[in-house]
Enzyme design. Sequence first.
Site, PDB file in Angstrom:
ATOM      1  N   ASP A  23       0.859  -1.181   0.000  1.00 14.58           N
ATOM      2  CA  ASP A  23       0.000   0.000   0.000  1.00 14.58           C
ATOM      3  C   ASP A  23       0.899   1.236   0.000  1.00 14.58           C
ATOM      4  O   ASP A  23       1.614   1.491   0.972  1.00 14.58           O
ATOM      5  CB  ASP A  23      -0.891  -0.032   1.246  1.00 14.58           C
ATOM      6  CG  ASP A  23      -1.941   1.069   1.258  1.00 14.58           C
ATOM      7  OD1 ASP A  23      -1.727   2.109   0.610  1.00 14.58           O
ATOM      8  OD2 ASP A  23      -2.959   0.900   1.951  1.00 14.58           O
ATOM      9  N   HIS A  24       0.855   2.002  -1.085  1.00 16.53           N
ATOM     10  CA  HIS A  24       1.767   3.136  -1.224  1.00 16.53           C
ATOM     11  C   HIS A  24       1.438   4.265  -0.243  1.00 16.53           C
ATOM     12  O   HIS A  24       2.213   5.220  -0.102  1.00 16.53           O
ATOM     13  CB  HIS A  24       1.731   3.666  -2.665  1.00 16.53           C
ATOM     14  CG  HIS A  24       3.086   4.007  -3.202  1.00 16.53           C
ATOM     15  ND1 HIS A  24       4.008   4.738  -2.480  1.00 16.53           N
ATOM     16  CD2 HIS A  24       3.686   3.705  -4.384  1.00 16.53           C
ATOM     17  CE1 HIS A  24       5.107   4.882  -3.207  1.00 16.53           C
ATOM     18  NE2 HIS A  24       4.939   4.262  -4.364  1.00 16.53           N
ATOM     19  N   ARG A  25       0.315   4.177   0.461  1.00 13.39           N
ATOM     20  CA  ARG A  25      -0.004   5.192   1.455  1.00 13.39           C
ATOM     21  C   ARG A  25       0.830   5.038   2.720  1.00 13.39           C
ATOM     22  O   ARG A  25       1.058   6.016   3.435  1.00 13.39           O
ATOM     23  CB  ARG A  25      -1.496   5.121   1.832  1.00 13.39           C
ATOM     24  CG  ARG A  25      -2.456   5.443   0.700  1.00 13.39           C
ATOM     25  CD  ARG A  25      -3.887   5.201   1.136  1.00 13.39           C
ATOM     26  NE  ARG A  25      -4.119   3.798   1.465  1.00 13.39           N
ATOM     27  CZ  ARG A  25      -5.283   3.329   1.930  1.00 13.39           C
ATOM     28  NH1 ARG A  25      -6.310   4.157   2.101  1.00 13.39           N
ATOM     29  NH2 ARG A  25      -5.434   2.047   2.189  1.00 13.39           N
TER      30      ARG A  25
END
Length: 516
Positions: free
Chosen positions: A486-488
Site C-alpha cells: 500500500d503506497h499510502r
Amino acid sequence: MGNTKVFLLPDLGEGLTEADLVSWLVAVGDEISVDQPIAEVETAKSMVEVPSPYAGTVEILHGQPGETLDVGKPLISVRPAGAPAGAVAGDAAVRDAAPREAGGTSKDGTDTGGDAQGEAYREEEKAGSGNVLIGYGTPAGAGITRRTRAPRRAAFPAAPEQDSAGRVSAEERTMDDLILLRTRVPGRLGAVISPLVRRMAKNNGVDLGSLNGSGDRGLILRRDVEAAMTAPQAVVEKAPEAPTPATEPSRAPEPSTASGADVLPTPAADRAPDSVDARTGLGVSRREPVKGIRKAVAANMTRSRKEIPEATVWVDVDATALLDLRASLKAAQPESTPGLMAFLARFVTAGLKRYPELNTRIVTADDGSLELVSFDGINLGFAAQTDRGLVVPSIRRAESLTARELDGEIRRLTAVVRESKATPQELGSGTFTLNNYGVFGVDGSAAIINHPEVAILGIGRIIDKPWVVDGQLAVRKVTELTLTFDHRVCDGGTAGGFLRFVADAVENPMGLLTDL
C-alpha cells in the site's frame, strides 16, 4: 404463550448480514444441552459450528441445508425441559422488537434517545459489547446489567395484566431474544451495526464493508447508509442487479446478461435449460449463485482494489544456500526439519521488525481523517489452498516463534482450514500475508493485498537458472520474490529495503539465523 425459546442466527463477525446453512447437527425431537453444536454455517471463509444457548427439546429447525439465512432471524426453536409444548414464545416478540430497537431518527440521521432499549444497544456496540456467540465465552459480569434493563413496554403487543412473576418472566424471555439478536464473536469489534441498519443496507444494495462510519469509533449509523443510498456510486453498483430487457428488444424475455449479471446469477429453477446468452449468442450451460468462500473472496478483493493504491516490486533470488541448509538439517534430523515456508516466514518476521511500516493498518478516524495503526506483534497470514477455495489463516505472534515452531503452526493451520474448522480469529486476525504461489508452477504474480492489511509477499517456483557466482556462470536454484504494498503507508525505499532484506536472508540463511 408457550415457553419455547427461539435462538436467532448471531452476527458471526464484522457485521456480516447472512450465513449459508451447511448442515443441521440435530433433528426435531432431539434433547440438546447448553453449548451443544446444533448447526454448521458458512460465512466469509470459515465453517462455524453454532452452539445452542438453551437446553431442552428441539421443536423447529428454521431453514434447510443450502439455504442462506439472515443474521437476526430464527435459527432453532427449543422447548426447555419440563415446559409444556405450545406456541413459540420468541418469534412474535423478536419480529416486533427488532424494527423498534433503533428508535426514531433525528434530522441529522442519528437515532433518537426515545427508545431506551435501542440506546442501550447502541452504547454497547460503540464500546465493543461483551455479548458474544454463546459457547465462545463472555467477560465476567457481562450480560448481568443488560438483563436488568427493562424493555419499553410499548414496543411489544399488549397483553392482559398478569401477576408480577408472570410479567417478569415474559420480559426476561424477550430480553433473552434481544441479547441473542446482537450476539458477536470476540476479537471482531470493528464498525458494528444494528440489525435495523444491516437490514436497510441489504434491502438497498449498500456494501457495508465500503462505508466509513460517522459514529463513535467508526460505528456505522443509519445516516451513513442513507448517504450511501443517495450517492452516485451506489446507483452504479446496483445497476447490474436490475434486468435490462431493452438490450434485446426483438427477443423473447431472457435472463439479463448485462455487466455483472453473471456475478449475481439467476437460480437454475427460474430459467429455461436452453437459455442463450444475449451478448455472445452462446448457450448457457450452467448458472450458480456466488456464495460462501467465493463470495467473501470477491468482496474482499474488490474492496482492496477500490481502496488501496498498491505498487509492486520484485527480485530474483538465488535460493541454493537455503535449499542446501534444509537438506543438511533433514539428513541430521529428518523428523523435525522445518519446511521452506517456515524459513521464509522467519525471514519475513525479521524483516517486518526492521520495516514495521509494512505491518500496519490504515483506518478512518472519527473526524474522517486517516490514521496509521501499528501493532505490537506480527500475526503472519499465509495462503492455503483447500477444496473450498483459497483461505488465509494467520499465525498469531509469529515474531516470537522459531522456524520449527512456525513450521508446526503452518502444518496445524493448514489441516484446520482444509477440514473447515478454522475459527474467525484464525482467519481474520492477520497483519501481513505470505503467499507461496510457486506450488502452482508459476514464477511471479502481482497479488492483490488481503484487505485490510497493507502488504503481501509472494514466492514463485524454485527452478534451475544460469547465475553468475564469483564471476563464473553456474546453474543455481532461483526463485522470484514479489512484494505488493500500500503506497499510502510507505514509499519504494521502505518496500525495496524490506524485499532486499528477505532476499539476502534467502541467499545467506545462516548469517541471519545465527543473528536471531
